[in-house]
Design a protein around this motif. Structure first.
Motif, PDB file in Angstrom:
ATOM      1  N   GLY A 124       0.821  -1.200   0.000  1.00  0.00           N
ATOM      2  CA  GLY A 124       0.000   0.000   0.000  1.00  0.00           C
ATOM      3  C   GLY A 124       0.858   1.254   0.000  1.00  0.00           C
ATOM      4  N   TYR A 125       1.928   1.206   0.801  1.00  0.00           N
ATOM      5  CA  TYR A 125       2.904   2.290   0.760  1.00  0.00           C
ATOM      6  C   TYR A 125       3.481   2.408  -0.646  1.00  0.00           C
ATOM      7  CZ  TYR A 125       7.335   4.743   1.309  1.00  0.00           C
ATOM      8  OH  TYR A 125       8.379   5.618   1.136  1.00  0.00           O
ATOM      9  N   GLY A 126       3.874   1.261  -1.232  1.00  0.00           N
ATOM     10  CA  GLY A 126       4.471   1.274  -2.559  1.00  0.00           C
ATOM     11  C   GLY A 126       3.549   1.848  -3.619  1.00  0.00           C
ATOM     12  N   ALA A 127       2.251   1.535  -3.522  1.00  0.00           N
ATOM     13  CA  ALA A 127       1.300   2.040  -4.506  1.00  0.00           C
ATOM     14  C   ALA A 127       1.233   3.568  -4.467  1.00  0.00           C
ATOM     15  CB  ALA A 127      -0.075   1.433  -4.255  1.00  0.00           C
ATOM     16  N   MET A 128       1.138   4.130  -3.267  1.00  0.00           N
ATOM     17  CA  MET A 128       1.087   5.582  -3.152  1.00  0.00           C
ATOM     18  C   MET A 128       2.427   6.217  -3.516  1.00  0.00           C
ATOM     19  SD  MET A 128      -1.999   6.212  -2.481  1.00  0.00           S
ATOM     20  CE  MET A 128      -3.499   5.577  -1.717  1.00  0.00           C
ATOM     21  N   LEU A 129       3.517   5.539  -3.194  1.00  0.00           N
ATOM     22  CA  LEU A 129       4.843   6.029  -3.562  1.00  0.00           C
ATOM     23  C   LEU A 129       4.953   6.195  -5.075  1.00  0.00           C
ATOM     24  CD1 LEU A 129       7.868   6.514  -2.546  1.00  0.00           C
ATOM     25  CD2 LEU A 129       8.245   4.142  -3.258  1.00  0.00           C
ATOM     26  N   LEU A 130       4.531   5.178  -5.827  1.00  0.00           N
ATOM     27  CA  LEU A 130       4.618   5.237  -7.282  1.00  0.00           C
ATOM     28  C   LEU A 130       3.712   6.329  -7.840  1.00  0.00           C
ATOM     29  CD1 LEU A 130       4.653   1.424  -8.097  1.00  0.00           C
ATOM     30  CD2 LEU A 130       6.542   3.020  -8.411  1.00  0.00           C
ATOM     31  N   ALA A 131       2.489   6.397  -7.346  1.00  0.00           N
ATOM     32  CA  ALA A 131       1.539   7.363  -7.895  1.00  0.00           C
ATOM     33  C   ALA A 131       1.940   8.805  -7.604  1.00  0.00           C
ATOM     34  CB  ALA A 131       0.145   7.087  -7.352  1.00  0.00           C
ATOM     35  N   LEU A 132       2.480   9.059  -6.417  1.00  0.00           N
ATOM     36  CA  LEU A 132       2.821  10.431  -6.049  1.00  0.00           C
ATOM     37  C   LEU A 132       4.149  10.878  -6.647  1.00  0.00           C
ATOM     38  CD1 LEU A 132       1.648  10.450  -2.329  1.00  0.00           C
ATOM     39  CD2 LEU A 132       0.463  11.371  -4.332  1.00  0.00           C
ATOM     40  N   ASN A 133       5.016   9.918  -6.963  1.00  0.00           N
ATOM     41  CA  ASN A 133       6.274  10.258  -7.621  1.00  0.00           C
ATOM     42  C   ASN A 133       6.169  10.214  -9.138  1.00  0.00           C
ATOM     43  OD1 ASN A 133       8.846  10.548  -5.705  1.00  0.00           O
ATOM     44  ND2 ASN A 133       7.432   9.115  -4.742  1.00  0.00           N
ATOM     45  N   GLN A 134       5.169   9.490  -9.659  1.00  0.00           N
ATOM     46  CA  GLN A 134       4.964   9.414 -11.104  1.00  0.00           C
ATOM     47  C   GLN A 134       3.480   9.619 -11.446  1.00  0.00           C
ATOM     48  OE1 GLN A 134       6.829   5.571 -12.280  1.00  0.00           O
ATOM     49  NE2 GLN A 134       8.140   6.879 -13.515  1.00  0.00           N
ATOM     50  N   PRO A 135       2.919  10.769 -11.112  1.00  0.00           N
ATOM     51  CA  PRO A 135       1.507  10.995 -11.412  1.00  0.00           C
ATOM     52  C   PRO A 135       1.219  11.040 -12.902  1.00  0.00           C
ATOM     53  CG  PRO A 135       2.549  13.032 -10.669  1.00  0.00           C
ATOM     54  CD  PRO A 135       3.542  11.925 -10.442  1.00  0.00           C
ATOM     55  N   GLU A 136       2.247  11.260 -13.699  1.00  0.00           N
ATOM     56  CA  GLU A 136       2.063  11.250 -15.147  1.00  0.00           C
ATOM     57  C   GLU A 136       1.916   9.842 -15.701  1.00  0.00           C
ATOM     58  OE1 GLU A 136       6.354  10.508 -14.464  1.00  0.00           O
ATOM     59  OE2 GLU A 136       4.856  11.830 -13.568  1.00  0.00           O
ATOM     60  N   ARG A 137       2.282   8.816 -14.922  1.00  0.00           N
ATOM     61  CA  ARG A 137       2.167   7.425 -15.359  1.00  0.00           C
ATOM     62  C   ARG A 137       0.970   6.725 -14.721  1.00  0.00           C
ATOM     63  NH1 ARG A 137       5.641   3.472 -17.300  1.00  0.00           N
ATOM     64  NH2 ARG A 137       7.497   4.755 -16.979  1.00  0.00           N
ATOM     65  N   PHE A 138       0.801   6.895 -13.411  1.00  0.00           N
ATOM     66  CA  PHE A 138      -0.238   6.180 -12.674  1.00  0.00           C
ATOM     67  C   PHE A 138      -1.405   7.117 -12.382  1.00  0.00           C
ATOM     68  CE2 PHE A 138       3.731   4.003 -11.700  1.00  0.00           C
ATOM     69  CZ  PHE A 138       3.389   2.679 -11.952  1.00  0.00           C
ATOM     70  N   GLY A 139      -2.536   6.867 -13.040  1.00  0.00           N
ATOM     71  CA  GLY A 139      -3.694   7.719 -12.841  1.00  0.00           C
ATOM     72  C   GLY A 139      -4.529   7.343 -11.637  1.00  0.00           C
ATOM     73  N   TRP A 140      -4.411   6.090 -11.182  1.00  0.00           N
ATOM     74  CA  TRP A 140      -5.257   5.584 -10.096  1.00  0.00           C
ATOM     75  C   TRP A 140      -4.398   4.705  -9.190  1.00  0.00           C
ATOM     76  CZ3 TRP A 140     -10.763   6.456 -10.452  1.00  0.00           C
ATOM     77  CH2 TRP A 140     -11.136   7.148 -11.600  1.00  0.00           C
ATOM     78  N   ALA A 141      -4.465   4.947  -7.893  1.00  0.00           N
ATOM     79  CA  ALA A 141      -3.656   4.190  -6.937  1.00  0.00           C
ATOM     80  C   ALA A 141      -4.480   3.858  -5.707  1.00  0.00           C
ATOM     81  CB  ALA A 141      -2.411   4.985  -6.540  1.00  0.00           C
ATOM     82  N   ALA A 142      -4.301   2.633  -5.217  1.00  0.00           N
ATOM     83  CA  ALA A 142      -5.087   2.176  -4.062  1.00  0.00           C
ATOM     84  C   ALA A 142      -4.196   1.494  -3.042  1.00  0.00           C
ATOM     85  CB  ALA A 142      -6.192   1.219  -4.514  1.00  0.00           C
ATOM     86  N   SER A 143      -4.498   1.738  -1.787  1.00  0.00           N
ATOM     87  CA  SER A 143      -3.771   1.133  -0.668  1.00  0.00           C
ATOM     88  C   SER A 143      -4.753   0.386   0.224  1.00  0.00           C
ATOM     89  CB  SER A 143      -3.063   2.219   0.145  1.00  0.00           C
ATOM     90  OG  SER A 143      -2.658   1.724   1.406  1.00  0.00           O
ATOM     91  N   ILE A 144      -4.408  -0.864   0.561  1.00  0.00           N
ATOM     92  CA  ILE A 144      -5.175  -1.653   1.516  1.00  0.00           C
ATOM     93  C   ILE A 144      -4.299  -1.854   2.749  1.00  0.00           C
ATOM     94  CG2 ILE A 144      -6.412  -3.810   1.942  1.00  0.00           C
ATOM     95  CD1 ILE A 144      -6.602  -4.190  -1.092  1.00  0.00           C
ATOM     96  N   SER A 145      -4.718  -1.321   3.876  1.00  0.00           N
ATOM     97  CA  SER A 145      -3.963  -1.465   5.134  1.00  0.00           C
ATOM     98  C   SER A 145      -2.522  -1.002   4.960  1.00  0.00           C
ATOM     99  CB  SER A 145      -3.983  -2.931   5.603  1.00  0.00           C
ATOM    100  OG  SER A 145      -5.295  -3.428   5.679  1.00  0.00           O
ATOM    101  N   GLY A 146      -2.349   0.096   4.251  1.00  0.00           N
ATOM    102  CA  GLY A 146      -1.005   0.546   3.919  1.00  0.00           C
ATOM    103  C   GLY A 146      -0.312   1.304   5.042  1.00  0.00           C
TER     104      GLY A 146
END
Length: 256
Positions: A124-146
């Motif tokens: 979950g941390y990793g998902a938000m890490l990718l989306a916030l550092n690469q918002p131009e690549r990842f349009g949607w990000a989800a964390s479960i119990s992150g």
């Protein structure tokens, strides 16, 4: 009719980590759309690997009954999807190298609106890490119990491995790995976010901190905090909600 899925286990050499590693891929067994299949990167938690999301959750069943979606499930050991302070460059592998390798081999969309990331716990941390550092690549990000505010855990000193991954608290705060800070840095179009954490989970407080700050900054964020613990029963419930939250056209003939 449910979508048939092809399973692939890829053995890749990563220049970023200088290691051979494995990636599990579930690909719809049908003609791809013009732009390639939408792709969901599924990230495992601490202590897990590239098999978690198919051993411990029936992901093929969830996807084949709903959408023509490719699943990519990599392995990153205990790295928190970071370029570790004392360790390997797993962020460079996941964020930069792996998408390029898969794009050469598979009919995957590289459109932002069709590139998604989701993970549980460390993932979950990793998902938000990718989306916030690469918002131009990842349009949607989800964390479960992150673990969405790692600083809260670093302060306790209960897990000395934090320093191997993030360095000191001074090095972590305000860095590209500080998710609460990274919420403030995204310019232009922000990723759509989904965060969920069970009320019986010790990470509920830091999830609320992250979600509150995201809301203050104008993110489109969905938050679920019903009953549940830090376990696969909860993840199985929530991954189905997340699949339905993603901007995908429902084309399969039946539902779960």
């Amino acid at each position: 009719m449910p979508i048939q899925m092809t399973h692939m286990l890829l053995d890749l050499y990563s220049e970023a980590t200088e290691l051979h590693t494995q990636v599990q891929v579930l690909l719809p067994d049908q003609e791809p759309p013009k732009n390639g299949f939408p792709v969901l990167y599924l990230l495992h938690g601490k202590g897990g690997d590239h098999t978690d999301w198919t051993r411990l959750a029936p992901m093929e069943h969830y996807v084949r009954e709903r959408y023509p979606l490719c699943l990519v499930i990599p392995a990153v050991q205990h790295s928190f999807y970071r370029n570790m302070k004392t360790g390997l460059a797993y962020y460079d592998y996941i964020a930069k190298e792996l998408p390029k390798k898969l794009g050469r081999m598979l009919p995957l969309s590289n459109r932002r609106e069709e590139t998604f990331v989701c993970g549980g716990s460390m993932g979950g941390y990793g998902a938000m890490l990718l989306a916030l550092n690469q918002p131009e690549r990842f349009g949607w990000a989800a964390s479960i119990s992150g673990a969405l505010d790692v600083w809260e855990m670093m302060k306790t000193g209960e897990w000395p491995e934090w320093e191997w991954i993030f360095g000191s608290g001074k090095q972590y705060l305000g860095s590209s790995g500080d998710l609460v800070h990274m919420l403030e840095t995204v310019k232009g179009e922000k990723p759509h976010l989904f965060a969920c954490c069970g009320l019986e989970d010790g990470l509920i407080g830091q999830n609320r901190t992250f979600v509150k700050r995201a809301g203050e900054l104008g993110y489109d964020i969905t938050f679920c905090d019903g009953h549940g613990g830090h376990d696969w029963n909860y993840r199985n419930q929530m991954i189905q909600k997340i699949l339905d939250w993603l901007p995908l056209e429902h084309t399969a003939g039946t539902t779960v």
